[in-house]
Motif scaffolding. Structure first.
Motif, mmCIF file in Angstrom:
data_model
loop_
_atom_site.group_PDB
_atom_site.id
_atom_site.type_symbol
_atom_site.label_atom_id
_atom_site.label_comp_id
_atom_site.label_asym_id
_atom_site.label_seq_id
_atom_site.Cartn_x
_atom_site.Cartn_y
_atom_site.Cartn_z
ATOM 1 N N ALA A 32 0.807 -1.331 -0.059
ATOM 2 C CA ALA A 32 -0.016 -0.004 0.076
ATOM 3 C C ALA A 32 0.961 1.107 -0.013
ATOM 4 O O ALA A 32 1.823 1.197 0.723
ATOM 5 N N PRO A 33 0.512 2.157 -0.773
ATOM 6 C CA PRO A 33 1.361 3.554 -0.898
ATOM 7 C C PRO A 33 1.190 4.149 0.379
ATOM 8 O O PRO A 33 0.464 4.215 1.235
ATOM 9 N N GLY A 34 2.408 4.760 0.870
ATOM 10 C CA GLY A 34 2.342 5.600 1.988
ATOM 11 C C GLY A 34 1.740 6.961 1.467
ATOM 12 O O GLY A 34 0.789 7.278 0.552
ATOM 13 N N PRO A 35 1.763 8.077 2.517
ATOM 14 C CA PRO A 35 1.380 9.255 2.192
ATOM 15 C C PRO A 35 1.756 9.769 0.700
ATOM 16 O O PRO A 35 3.153 9.854 0.465
ATOM 17 N N HIS A 36 0.911 10.324 0.037
ATOM 18 C CA HIS A 36 1.116 10.981 -1.339
ATOM 19 C C HIS A 36 0.353 11.761 -1.707
ATOM 20 O O HIS A 36 -0.391 12.108 -1.058
ATOM 21 N N ALA A 37 0.853 12.603 -2.831
ATOM 22 C CA ALA A 37 -0.016 13.628 -3.476
ATOM 23 C C ALA A 37 0.412 13.590 -4.922
ATOM 24 O O ALA A 37 1.712 13.343 -5.109
ATOM 25 N N SER A 38 -0.424 14.277 -5.923
ATOM 26 C CA SER A 38 -0.192 14.333 -7.238
ATOM 27 C C SER A 38 -0.486 15.811 -7.427
ATOM 28 O O SER A 38 -1.349 16.462 -7.228
ATOM 29 N N LEU A 39 0.328 16.315 -8.714
ATOM 30 C CA LEU A 39 0.007 17.266 -9.211
ATOM 31 C C LEU A 39 -0.045 17.337 -10.841
ATOM 32 O O LEU A 39 1.027 16.826 -11.472
ATOM 33 N N ASN A 89 -1.654 15.221 3.975
ATOM 34 C CA ASN A 89 -2.173 13.809 3.668
ATOM 35 C C ASN A 89 -1.756 12.941 4.747
ATOM 36 O O ASN A 89 -2.545 12.044 5.228
ATOM 37 N N ALA A 90 -0.471 12.901 5.069
ATOM 38 C CA ALA A 90 0.148 11.836 6.068
ATOM 39 C C ALA A 90 -0.645 12.164 7.601
ATOM 40 O O ALA A 90 -0.796 11.333 8.091
ATOM 41 N N GLU A 91 -0.795 13.458 7.625
ATOM 42 C CA GLU A 91 -1.369 13.917 9.218
ATOM 43 C C GLU A 91 -2.827 13.602 9.308
ATOM 44 O O GLU A 91 -3.175 13.068 10.324
ATOM 45 N N GLN A 92 -3.643 13.467 8.005
ATOM 46 C CA GLN A 92 -4.940 13.122 8.093
ATOM 47 C C GLN A 92 -5.151 11.914 7.735
ATOM 48 O O GLN A 92 -6.361 11.124 7.819
ATOM 49 N N GLY A 93 -4.131 10.940 7.356
ATOM 50 C CA GLY A 93 -4.439 9.671 7.119
ATOM 51 C C GLY A 93 -4.564 8.428 8.020
ATOM 52 O O GLY A 93 -5.019 7.570 7.990
ATOM 53 N N GLY A 94 -4.969 8.907 9.380
ATOM 54 C CA GLY A 94 -5.360 8.134 10.439
ATOM 55 C C GLY A 94 -4.433 7.812 11.530
ATOM 56 O O GLY A 94 -4.477 7.881 12.781
ATOM 57 N N GLY A 95 -3.449 7.119 11.107
ATOM 58 C CA GLY A 95 -2.269 6.514 11.956
ATOM 59 C C GLY A 95 -1.474 7.588 12.583
ATOM 60 O O GLY A 95 -1.472 8.810 11.958
#
Length: 146
Positions: A32-39, A89-95
């Motif tokens: 599963a991919p870790g925290p990510h973002a795309s542009l 996104n990493a902060e909002q990811g749950g863990g």
């Protein structure tokens, strides 16, 4: 007199049955991919974005943002915004994620569609100008504390 033979028309070829479905090979599941973002559709040529991306790849997020702040290339500002989005996104990811331990795991720059324009030249001619776009993807990883 030669005797003529009458031939009966051949029957229509019966439809062939479709080939049996191929069995899927047992592939290991992709992690599963870790925290990510795309542009997408960044209006900077991919060649120019890759120059900045190569400097940032593998760095800690805080160091990368500090470096991008003082980088004069036009791609630095959108890349910094993309990194901040991935951190959010990493902060909002749950863990629970230690933001200080995050680093840029993967940073890929792909070519997007080209906008084609024409530039007027001498004697009624026109030259084509291609305005290139980029698609950027960033994935963050967590550095092990030790």
């Amino acid at each position: 007199m030669a005797e003529t033979q009458t031939t009966t028309p051949k029957k229509k070829a019966e439809r062939r049955a479709p080939p049996p479905a191929r069995a899927r090979k047992n592939r290991p599941a992709a992690p599963a991919p870790g925290p990510h973002a795309s542009l997408s559709y960044l209006r900077v040529a991919p060649r120019k974005v890759r120059i900045v991306a190569d400097e940032v790849r593998g760095m800690k997020v805080g160091d990368a943002l500090a470096m991008l702040k003082y980088t004069p290339q036009s791609a630095a500002k959108p890349l910094a915004k993309l990194l901040r989005s991935a951190v959010a996104n990493a902060e909002q990811g749950g863990g629970r994620v230690d933001v200080d331990a995050l680093f840029v795991k993967t940073l890929t720059v792909d070519q997007g569609p080209k906008m084609r324009r024409f530039m007027a030249r001498a004697m009624g001619r026109a030259f084509r100008v291609e305005k290139k776009t980029s698609h950027v993807y960033v994935e963050l990883g967590t550095a092990a504390r030790g």
